[in-house]
Design a protein around this motif. Structure first.
Motif, short mmCIF file in Angstrom:
data_model
loop_
_atom_site.label_atom_id
_atom_site.label_comp_id
_atom_site.label_asym_id
_atom_site.label_seq_id
_atom_site.Cartn_x
_atom_site.Cartn_y
_atom_site.Cartn_z
N LEU A 140 0.85 -1.19 0.00
CA LEU A 140 0.00 0.00 0.00
C LEU A 140 0.88 1.24 0.00
O LEU A 140 1.85 1.33 0.76
N ASP A 141 0.52 2.19 -0.86
CA ASP A 141 1.28 3.43 -0.96
C ASP A 141 0.33 4.57 -1.30
O ASP A 141 -0.82 4.35 -1.70
N SER A 142 0.82 5.79 -1.13
CA SER A 142 0.08 7.00 -1.52
C SER A 142 -1.28 7.06 -0.83
O SER A 142 -2.33 7.16 -1.47
N LEU A 143 -1.27 7.00 0.50
CA LEU A 143 -2.49 7.08 1.29
C LEU A 143 -2.66 8.46 1.93
O LEU A 143 -3.53 8.64 2.80
N GLU A 144 -1.86 9.45 1.49
CA GLU A 144 -1.86 10.75 2.15
C GLU A 144 -3.22 11.45 2.10
O GLU A 144 -3.54 12.29 2.95
N ALA A 145 -4.05 11.12 1.10
CA ALA A 145 -5.37 11.76 1.00
C ALA A 145 -6.31 11.32 2.11
O ALA A 145 -7.35 11.95 2.36
N ILE A 146 -5.98 10.21 2.78
CA ILE A 146 -6.83 9.68 3.86
C ILE A 146 -6.24 10.14 5.19
O ILE A 146 -5.02 10.11 5.38
N ASP A 147 -7.08 10.54 6.12
CA ASP A 147 -6.58 11.02 7.41
C ASP A 147 -6.01 9.86 8.21
O ASP A 147 -6.31 8.70 7.98
N ALA A 148 -5.13 10.19 9.18
CA ALA A 148 -4.36 9.19 9.92
C ALA A 148 -5.24 8.16 10.61
O ALA A 148 -4.95 6.95 10.60
N GLU A 149 -6.31 8.62 11.26
CA GLU A 149 -7.17 7.69 12.00
C GLU A 149 -7.81 6.68 11.06
O GLU A 149 -7.88 5.49 11.36
#
Length: 652
Positions: A605-614
């Motif tokens: 899994l990569d490039s998940l920055e658009a989703i918030d941490a929680e």
């Protein structure tokens, strides 16, 4: 639909070690990770994506890049007792791969396990592409259709055999009745023969005085009996030949009808189809190469944006300071690795989007060419099959004609033989009449009667034996009905399974996506987003010259207003976070439906920055239940939200 894995009980090594050289932005590194979740934690441009690409390379993917200033790179994966090696070499502007990776065919993993930003499953959801085509791409539908045809032929053969047994079973009572009738006739003839023989013995004739006449007369009578037996035998053979000719003529008519229904196609049409197939194959190969090059270019530019330092040569001091400092001093520009000029980041992003659009257009064009290619191959195959069947049918027709001629000649021979025997009987009867006397005529009549009864009795006994043989053969064949019915049931079950296999895969994919989407939306709690699901529909479409039923996957979204009113929305109106989650769930559905975990027990899994941490933490925890090895690249602040107990790699 439950695919949750107990990875501890699976035959998967507990630990893996990866050694990397010159892949992406990595010069050299060695990392280890264990079953469960491994987090690659760091800021942007810290080679996290490069490490994921190195894992992909060792596992068998071609969607990897070589370090910009290197001509050769490698990835070595130690997985349990096995070691998998992959080398990358720059040749004439392209990257050539060699070695022995984990996978022989990486298609399933590229689609549903290696979930980087450019992953096709994630992108297909974001762009609203044909989801059904993507989820069914790994399924060899042509092979399934071919197998269906084979089982259909087996079923037809078994149906024919069972229908023949039904006919035999219907004939059995008639055969038994015929046997009873012939047996009664035999008993009657036996009684009549016994009476005639007794009467002959009681006749008062001077045997001694008539010995010579009687001896000669009895010899002639025996000759008559034998000749009549030969005539009867010849007559039966003639009837058998005639019955065979009648059956052959019926078959001849059927074969002739079949021959007339077959089309062999002309050489011009065949040549045209072969030329078109060759052209389409070349076009498809060119498109595949172009798609591969576009994908490599897209990945390269994405990495340039994410990890610009990896593409710079060793630091060169200038009057204005190190080149790296110049690059990092302006976050809105990126230094081109080829010419050294500064390029605006948004310009590169626009170029990447244009490249993605071009790649999608090529994919669609390749799909259309594949459909045309399959249609022409099928047409050519049908023509060749018809030609083969036509030639076989023509040879069978000639064989039947030859057989009819042979049997007709045999009938003529037997007819001549029967006529010769009839003439011989006439001669014998004339000789017998010359030997008769008034005193002996009664004895002659009695001899004739006894001979005739013996001949008729022998014929009836032979007829009874033939009937009993036919009954025994019929009963033996009927004894095999149960086995045939069991085989037919097995073939029918397999045929049903084959016919529903494609439909079942589609249904399972939809069910998996809908189930996991519902579970995650309930946990992630996006504001006013009530439901996202796939609606599977069927419509009539044209493929070549035929209309076929084709399924489609329609992504449905329902939101609600502040006052609770529900309304349907589109993928374009989802937030970037919502789109990313939807794409990841679609990939997970493909991972489970195609049992990818049995092929490669790793998901990236990569490039998940658009989703918030929680929500990332919730997503990782959910995916962990279905994947033996889950490797996730996260920013430092997002990695902190993921619960402890997982492996963390910070130094790459």
């Amino acid at each position: 639909m439950e695919h949750r894995l107990d990875t501890k009980n699976r035959d998967v090594p507990d630990e893996a070690t990866l050694e990397v050289n010159n892949i992406g932005g990595i010069d050299e590194t060695t990392v280890s990770f264990r079953q469960g979740v491994t987090v690659l934690s760091g800021r942007n441009a810290t080679n996290r994506t490069s490490l994921l690409q190195a894992i992909m390379a060792a596992l068998g993917s071609n969607q990897v890049s070589l370090k910009a200033d290197a001509t050769e790179g490698s990835a070595v994966l130690e997985f349990g007792d096995e070691t998998y090696r992959r080398t990358l070499t720059r040749r004439s502007g392209t990257i050539a791969t060699d070695g022995e990776p984990y996978l022989e065919d990486p298609e399933l993993a590229d689609l549903f396990a290696f979930l980087l930003e450019s992953n096709e499953a994630r992108q297909a959801v974001a762009r609203g592409d044909d989801l059904r085509e993507l989820i069914m791409r790994p399924v060899d539908t042509a092979a399934i259709k071919s197998e269906i045809e084979q089982y259909e032929q087996r079923k037809r053969n078994l149906d024919d055999q069972l229908a023949e047994l039904d006919d035999l079973e219907g004939r059995l009572p008639d055969l038994e009745a015929k046997r009873t009738r012939v047996t009664d006739e035999i008993e009657t003839l036996q009684a009549e023969l016994e009476t005639a023989q007794n009467k002959l013995e009681e006749t008062n004739v001077d045997v001694e005085e008539r010995r010579e006449e009687q001896s000669e007369l009895e010899a002639k009578l025996d000759d008559v009996r034998e000749t009549r037996s030969e005539i009867e035998h010849t007559r039966n053979r003639i009837e058998t030949e005639r019955a065979s000719i009648e059956a052959l003529e019926e078959e001849q008519d059927e074969v002739q009808d079949t021959l007339e229904s077959l089309s062999t196609g002309d050489e011009t049409e065949i040549g045209r189809l072969e030329a078109e197939i060759e052209t389409l194959q070349a076009e498809k190969a060119d498109l595949s190469e172009e798609i591969s090059q576009l994908q490599s270019t897209i990945q390269f530019n994405e990495q340039l944006l994410e990890e610009p330092d990896s593409f710079l040569a060793e630091t060169n001091e200038t009057d204005d300071g190190p080149l790296t400092d110049q690059l990092l001093g302006d976050s809105e520009t990126v230094t081109c690795w080829t010419c050294g000029s500064s390029v605006a980041r948004d310009q590169i992003e626009t170029t990447i989007e244009q490249l993605r659009t071009a790649r999608q257009e090529r994919l669609e064009e390749r799909s259309e060419i594949s459909a045309d290619l399959n249609d022409r191959r099928e047409t050519l195959s049908n023509i060749n099959e018809n030609r083969t069947e036509y030639q076989q049918t023509q040879r069978r027709l000639e064989s039947i004609a030859d057989e009819i001629d042979r049997r007709s000649d045999r009938i003529e021979e037997l007819t001549e033989e029967r006529e010769a025997l009839a003439d011989e009987i006439d001669e014998l009867e004339a000789e017998i009449e010359a030997l008769e006397t008034e005193e002996y005529s009664g004895v002659l009549d009695q001899h004739k009667e006894v001979n005739q009864l013996e001949f008729e009795l022998e014929r009836k006994e032979r007829e009874r034996d033939e009937i009993e043989d036919e009954i025994a053969e019929t009963e033996d064949r009927l004894d095999g009905r149960e086995g045939l019915e069991a085989r037919r049931e097995d073939v029918t079950d397999e045929l049903t399974a084959l016919r529903t296999r494609i439909d079942q895969i589609e249904a399972n994919a939809v069910e998996a996506f809908n189930e996991h989407m519902e579970n995650l939306l309930e946990t992630l709690q996006y504001e006013n987003l009530d439901r996202i699901w796939i609606d599977r529909t069927t419509r009539e479409v044209r493929e070549g010259r035929r209309k076929v039923s084709k399924s489609s996957f329609d992504l449905k979204i329902v939101r609600s207003t502040d006052d609770g009113a529900a309304y349907e929305d589109t993928i374009d109106h989802l937030s970037e976070s919502e789109r990313e989650v939807t794409g990841l769930v679609f990939a997970l559905a493909g991972y489970l439906v195609h049992d990818v975990y049995e092929t490669v027990p790793v998901m990236l899994l990569d490039s998940l920055e658009a989703i918030d941490a929680e929500r990332i933490a919730t997503l990782v925890e959910y995916f962990e239940s279905y994947v033996p090895y889950l490797v996730v690249a996260l920013l430092e602040e997002d990695a902190q939200a993921v619960e402890g107990g997982h492996g963390v790699i910070t130094d790459i």
